[in-house]
Design a protein around this motif. Structure first.
Motif, PDB file in Angstrom:
ATOM      1  N   GLY A 171      -3.481  -1.658 -10.889  1.00  0.00           N
ATOM      2  CA  GLY A 171      -4.261  -2.598 -10.092  1.00  0.00           C
ATOM      3  C   GLY A 171      -4.111  -4.032 -10.562  1.00  0.00           C
ATOM      4  O   GLY A 171      -3.012  -4.534 -10.762  1.00  0.00           O
ATOM      5  N   GLU A 172      -5.228  -4.699 -10.787  1.00  0.00           N
ATOM      6  CA  GLU A 172      -5.208  -6.108 -11.172  1.00  0.00           C
ATOM      7  C   GLU A 172      -4.638  -6.320 -12.577  1.00  0.00           C
ATOM      8  O   GLU A 172      -4.304  -7.448 -12.948  1.00  0.00           O
ATOM      9  CB  GLU A 172      -6.623  -6.678 -11.118  1.00  0.00           C
ATOM     10  CG  GLU A 172      -7.610  -5.986 -12.033  1.00  0.00           C
ATOM     11  CD  GLU A 172      -9.025  -6.513 -11.877  1.00  0.00           C
ATOM     12  OE1 GLU A 172      -9.864  -6.230 -12.758  1.00  0.00           O
ATOM     13  OE2 GLU A 172      -9.277  -7.211 -10.872  1.00  0.00           O
ATOM     14  N   LYS A 173      -4.493  -5.262 -13.356  1.00  0.00           N
ATOM     15  CA  LYS A 173      -3.919  -5.383 -14.699  1.00  0.00           C
ATOM     16  C   LYS A 173      -2.393  -5.336 -14.679  1.00  0.00           C
ATOM     17  O   LYS A 173      -1.755  -5.617 -15.695  1.00  0.00           O
ATOM     18  CB  LYS A 173      -4.445  -4.254 -15.599  1.00  0.00           C
ATOM     19  CG  LYS A 173      -5.950  -4.297 -15.829  1.00  0.00           C
ATOM     20  CD  LYS A 173      -6.393  -3.150 -16.719  1.00  0.00           C
ATOM     21  CE  LYS A 173      -7.901  -3.167 -16.931  1.00  0.00           C
ATOM     22  NZ  LYS A 173      -8.337  -2.034 -17.789  1.00  0.00           N
ATOM     23  N   TYR A 174      -1.820  -4.976 -13.526  1.00  0.00           N
ATOM     24  CA  TYR A 174      -0.373  -4.770 -13.463  1.00  0.00           C
ATOM     25  C   TYR A 174       0.413  -6.039 -13.780  1.00  0.00           C
ATOM     26  O   TYR A 174       1.371  -6.012 -14.568  1.00  0.00           O
ATOM     27  CB  TYR A 174       0.030  -4.250 -12.079  1.00  0.00           C
ATOM     28  CG  TYR A 174       1.531  -4.248 -11.860  1.00  0.00           C
ATOM     29  CD1 TYR A 174       2.338  -3.283 -12.461  1.00  0.00           C
ATOM     30  CD2 TYR A 174       2.144  -5.222 -11.067  1.00  0.00           C
ATOM     31  CE1 TYR A 174       3.707  -3.283 -12.271  1.00  0.00           C
ATOM     32  CE2 TYR A 174       3.511  -5.231 -10.875  1.00  0.00           C
ATOM     33  CZ  TYR A 174       4.299  -4.259 -11.478  1.00  0.00           C
ATOM     34  OH  TYR A 174       5.662  -4.273 -11.296  1.00  0.00           O
ATOM     35  N   SER A 214      -4.677  -4.144  -4.963  1.00  0.00           N
ATOM     36  CA  SER A 214      -5.247  -2.952  -4.329  1.00  0.00           C
ATOM     37  C   SER A 214      -4.198  -2.074  -3.653  1.00  0.00           C
ATOM     38  O   SER A 214      -4.533  -1.005  -3.142  1.00  0.00           O
ATOM     39  CB  SER A 214      -6.286  -3.380  -3.286  1.00  0.00           C
ATOM     40  OG  SER A 214      -5.674  -4.200  -2.286  1.00  0.00           O
ATOM     41  N   ASN A 215      -2.936  -2.522  -3.657  1.00  0.00           N
ATOM     42  CA  ASN A 215      -1.889  -1.783  -2.933  1.00  0.00           C
ATOM     43  C   ASN A 215      -1.009  -1.022  -3.914  1.00  0.00           C
ATOM     44  O   ASN A 215      -0.107  -1.587  -4.535  1.00  0.00           O
ATOM     45  CB  ASN A 215      -1.062  -2.754  -2.080  1.00  0.00           C
ATOM     46  CG  ASN A 215      -0.231  -2.027  -1.040  1.00  0.00           C
ATOM     47  OD1 ASN A 215       0.452  -1.052  -1.345  1.00  0.00           O
ATOM     48  ND2 ASN A 215      -0.284  -2.508   0.192  1.00  0.00           N
TER      49      ASN A 215
END
Length: 383
Positions: free
Chosen positions: A149-152, A256-257
């Motif tokens: 998610g946002e950590k990627y 989110s994808n």
């Protein structure tokens, strides 16, 4: 956690005399023997520093090492110098923050924010601990990264020195890896053959530009134009190389994808996570064939057949040169002062610090008009 191994100064000198490249940051010792040829500053630069304290050198000049570079160094940690044998460099307190050496009063390690992890041990301050990774490296990564998610985005731009496995299937995994010479074996014969076909077709004198619109004002394309058309194809490839690298490979997928994150990692994220994985530095022939066929089809629509083929073969040659240069910029050791030496340092900065700039690989030309040139480093003059 196991206790660190202790090294004496005599043992370090003996191992360096045998060809190893051990350096230290205060009391912490690192074995860079497997990294010397990959270092953007050149192998000899690291060899000259073998057995010495590189704490101050990490902050330059000539180059100020990024947080990623310091994190990268921690992968080669092998132990500690025995107390009293590290001979720490004396750096004035007022210069410590600027040169990357912490003092007990100013160090931010206590907050877990120290940008110079591993250099504080000699001052009695605990170094920044390396956090546990967010993925399981024992399993294929392709199906895991989408859950970050946002950590990627932050995770993928923190490079590591270890091989990556993408797929469970051995067959699919083999298709995702390519040795550098495969590009030469597969595509150089294609370039030579299509160059001959293009030249001989132009020599027949039947190719004219704008002939589909008008016969009176159409322009004949002679065989002597082939080298210039070929070079035009190479030039257009350099632009395409930049655009693909910037807008496709460096797209930021929505947190989110799951599928777009997975796609990004498959296309380019894997390379930024493990930039020195030798089996993933050039494009595999099977997916490359699909992309190449797509661009050939576009040229067939826009230009007369022979003219489009001539531009295409120049572009294909440009692609082969790009792939070979990209491999060399990661695994080669160019001579200091050469064009490739500067380009290697430039590309490594893109990987370790400036991921939103420096998109040119075979050339920095397009970074100028698109304003994505990596800025030159400047250093304050010391008293």
């Amino acid at each position: 956690m196991a206790a660190p191994r202790w090294f004496s100064a005599a043992e370090v000198r003996a191992r360096c005399a045998e060809g190893a490249c051990l350096v230290r940051c205060r009391r912490r010792l690192y074995d860079l023997s497997g990294f010397v040829r990959l270092h953007p500053g050149g192998e000899q630069l690291l060899r000259r520093r073998a057995g010495t304290d590189v704490s101050a050198a990490l902050d330059g000049p000539p180059h100020r090492h990024s947080a990623n570079a310091r994190r990268w160094l921690e992968q080669y940690y092998v132990g500690e110098m025995e107390p009293g044998e590290e001979e720490p460099e004396q750096v004035p307190t007022r210069l410590r923050a600027r040169r990357g050496v912490c003092s007990p009063k100013s160090c931010c390690c206590g907050a877990g924010l120290c940008p110079v992890a591993g250099q504080c041990a000699g001052l009695g301050v605990q170094p920044l601990s390396v956090p546990q990774d967010l993925v399981d490296w024992r399993k294929p990564l392709l199906w895991q990264v989408g859950y970050l998610g946002e950590k990627y985005d932050e995770w993928v731009h923190q490079p590591v020195d270890r091989p990556i496995r993408l797929f469970h299937s051995d067959f699919l995994e083999s298709l995702s890896k390519t040795a550098w010479y495969v590009v030469v074996v597969v595509w150089v014969p294609v370039v030579l053959y299509l160059s001959w076909v293009s030249y001989t077709a132009l020599a027949q004198g039947n190719t004219r530009l704008f002939s589909s619109f008008t016969t009176e004002y159409s322009i004949p394309i002679h065989k002597y134009f082939f080298p210039f058309i070929f070079l035009l194809g190479m030039f257009l490839w350099s632009l395409l190389e930049y655009l693909i690298h910037r807008f496709v490979f460096h797209m930021k997928p929505p947190a989110s994808n799951y599928y777009l994150i997975t796609l990004h990692f498959l296309l380019h994220g894997q390379h930024h996570k493990s930039p020195f994985d030798s089996s993933r530095l050039v494009f595999p022939p099977v997916p490359a064939s699909l992309v190449i066929a797509f661009f050939y089809g576009i040229l067939r629509l826009l230009l007369p057949e022979v003219l489009g083929l001539s531009v295409f073969v120049g572009g294909l040659c440009g692609y082969v040169i790009y792939d070979m240069m990209h491999y060399y910029l990661h695994y080669g050791s160019p001579k200091k002062g050469t064009y490739l030496y500067g380009l290697k340092a430039y590309h490594v900065k893109h990987h370790f610090e400036h991921q939103k700039a420096g998109f040119g690989i075979s050339t920095r030309f397009w970074d100028h008009p698109f304003r994505t040139l990596i800025p030159e480093e400047t250093f304050e003059k010391e008293d």
